[in-house]
Design a protein around this motif. Structure first.
Motif, PDB file in Angstrom:
ATOM      1  N   THR A  10       0.865  -1.387   0.080  1.00 15.92           N
ATOM      2  CA  THR A  10      -0.025  -0.077   0.099  1.00 15.92           C
ATOM      3  C   THR A  10       0.818   1.272  -0.102  1.00 15.92           C
ATOM      4  N   GLN A  18      -5.391   2.829   0.039  1.00 17.75           N
ATOM      5  CA  GLN A  18      -4.773   2.022   1.169  1.00 17.75           C
ATOM      6  C   GLN A  18      -5.889   0.811   1.613  1.00 17.75           C
ATOM      7  N   TRP A  22      -6.205  -2.998   0.484  1.00 15.81           N
ATOM      8  CA  TRP A  22      -6.078  -4.090   1.695  1.00 15.81           C
ATOM      9  C   TRP A  22      -7.078  -4.888   1.745  1.00 15.81           C
ATOM     10  N   VAL A  35     -11.976  -3.352   7.056  1.00 12.03           N
ATOM     11  CA  VAL A  35     -10.752  -2.984   7.384  1.00 12.03           C
ATOM     12  C   VAL A  35     -10.647  -1.488   8.145  1.00 12.03           C
ATOM     13  N   GLY A  45       0.864  -1.623   4.552  1.00 11.93           N
ATOM     14  CA  GLY A  45       0.989  -2.701   4.544  1.00 11.93           C
ATOM     15  C   GLY A  45       1.559  -3.448   3.519  1.00 11.93           C
ATOM     16  N   ILE A  60       2.807 -11.165   5.862  1.00 13.54           N
ATOM     17  CA  ILE A  60       2.233 -10.141   6.090  1.00 13.54           C
ATOM     18  C   ILE A  60       2.902  -9.133   6.956  1.00 13.54           C
ATOM     19  N   VAL A  62       1.989  -5.221   8.604  1.00 15.11           N
ATOM     20  CA  VAL A  62       0.994  -4.092   8.532  1.00 15.11           C
ATOM     21  C   VAL A  62       0.894  -3.277   9.640  1.00 15.11           C
ATOM     22  N   HIS A  65      -4.268  -1.764  12.891  1.00 18.64           N
ATOM     23  CA  HIS A  65      -5.494  -1.692  12.196  1.00 18.64           C
ATOM     24  C   HIS A  65      -6.378  -2.835  12.964  1.00 18.64           C
TER      25      HIS A  65
END
Length: 322
Positions: A10, A18, A22, A35, A45, A60, A62, A65
């Protein structure tokens, strides 16, 4: 068959884009999620992912969030997967069907993606994920229909072996032939099932052993609660305090000793891994309410004072920077 490594990032997008990117990425992997960047100005992320036969493997990272698969979106056929999540950095909080599970580095959680759930990460996190179609587990005789969330560990035993194999599979995925990919995927599923079967077997037993295992799980999940006590544990398990005392006594310990020893082990791991945290911060985050008491029991248990480990870790970090 195996696949090349794909990347979703992102970086450089507008905040609105973004979030949508995601959502789109998660949807392509295992279904639609809501999200929320938790009031942050952006969602930074990256997902690296690949396929090995019918398995999807992801790495992953990020920023803070929350993701949620809500009841309104829960359709039986939309998320036919079991997700096996290996926490590698930071802390996340998982919630499903009234269960609240804290995930620290080295923890694994296996859960049914089709059941409504949420994961909150209040700061930057990294995790490895294997997405397994339920059909593959059913083929191996593992009950996957509405499987309850199961917290495991990748620090030792079969969980560690499985996580190491996940890493190796991810790194070599692009080099596998179609036939090799099928064999590797089969081996990976069998490895991933080992810690799940162990937990399933223990929890299915009746009698004292099952109660003791359930007590261990409850204590491990609530170690950070300074008010954790035998009254709380016996109430959760539906047994008397006297019975709990007996179970732990038969194994050469007491409930209170088991709790503070588990806390001390986690404190030492955190002191060795995070030089930036103070000793008091670490102690209080794991349920201790007195720095002097923490130092005293730490020295009694490990034979060294916590400050010596903290200074050694700070020195190692300083040496790495020069």
């Amino acid at each position: 068959m195996s696949d090349t490594i794909h990347t979703l990032s992102t970086t450089g997008m507008t905040p609105k884009r973004q979030i949508q990117s995601w959502i789109d990425g998660l949807t392509s992997l295992c279904g639609h999620f809501d999200v929320d960047p938790l009031e942050a100005s952006s969602l930074e992320g990256r997902i690296d992912y690949t396929s090995v036969s019918r398995l999807k493997l992801c790495q992953i990272e990020v920023s803070q969030h929350r993701i949620a698969h809500t009841l309104a979106r829960a359709k039986a056929n939309e998320h036919p997967y079991i997700k096996i999540h290996f926490q590698t950095y930071g802390v996340s909080y998982f919630e499903q069907e009234g269960r609240h599970i804290e995930l620290n580095p080295g923890d694994i959680i296996a859960y049914d993606v089709s059941c409504p759930h949420s994961i909150i990460s209040p700061a930057f996190t990294r995790h490895d994920v294997v997405i397994v179609p339920k059909a593959l587990l059913r083929d191996r005789g593992f009950p996957s229909q509405r499987m309850p969330a199961c917290k495991l560990t990748s620090r030792t035993g079969t969980g560690r072996i499985a996580h190491d194999f996940v890493h190796a599979t991810f790194d070599e995925a692009a080099k596998l032939s179609a036939n090799s990919a099928v064999g590797v995927a089969d081996s990976l599923i069998d490895l991933l099932l080992l810690p799940l079967r162990e937990a399933d077997t223990m929890l299915d037993r009746v009698g004292p052993e099952a109660t003791y295992v359930r007590a261990q799980f409850f204590i491990r999940e609530h170690l950070r609660d300074p008010d954790l006590c035998i009254d709380q544990i016996s109430g959760e398990l539906g047994c008397s305090k006297r019975y709990l005392h007996m179970l732990f006594s038969e194994r050469g310990t007491t409930v209170s000793d088991y709790i503070w020893q588990a806390r001390l082990q986690n404190c030492r791991q955190e002191l060795e891994a995070h030089a930036g945290k103070t000793i008091t911060d670490v102690a209080f985050s794991w349920g201790f309410s007195s720095s002097s008491h923490f130092s005293r029991v730490f020295r009694k248990y490990f034979g060294v004072v916590p400050s010596s480990i903290h200074k050694a870790q700070q020195g190692a970090v300083a040496a790495d920077e020069h």
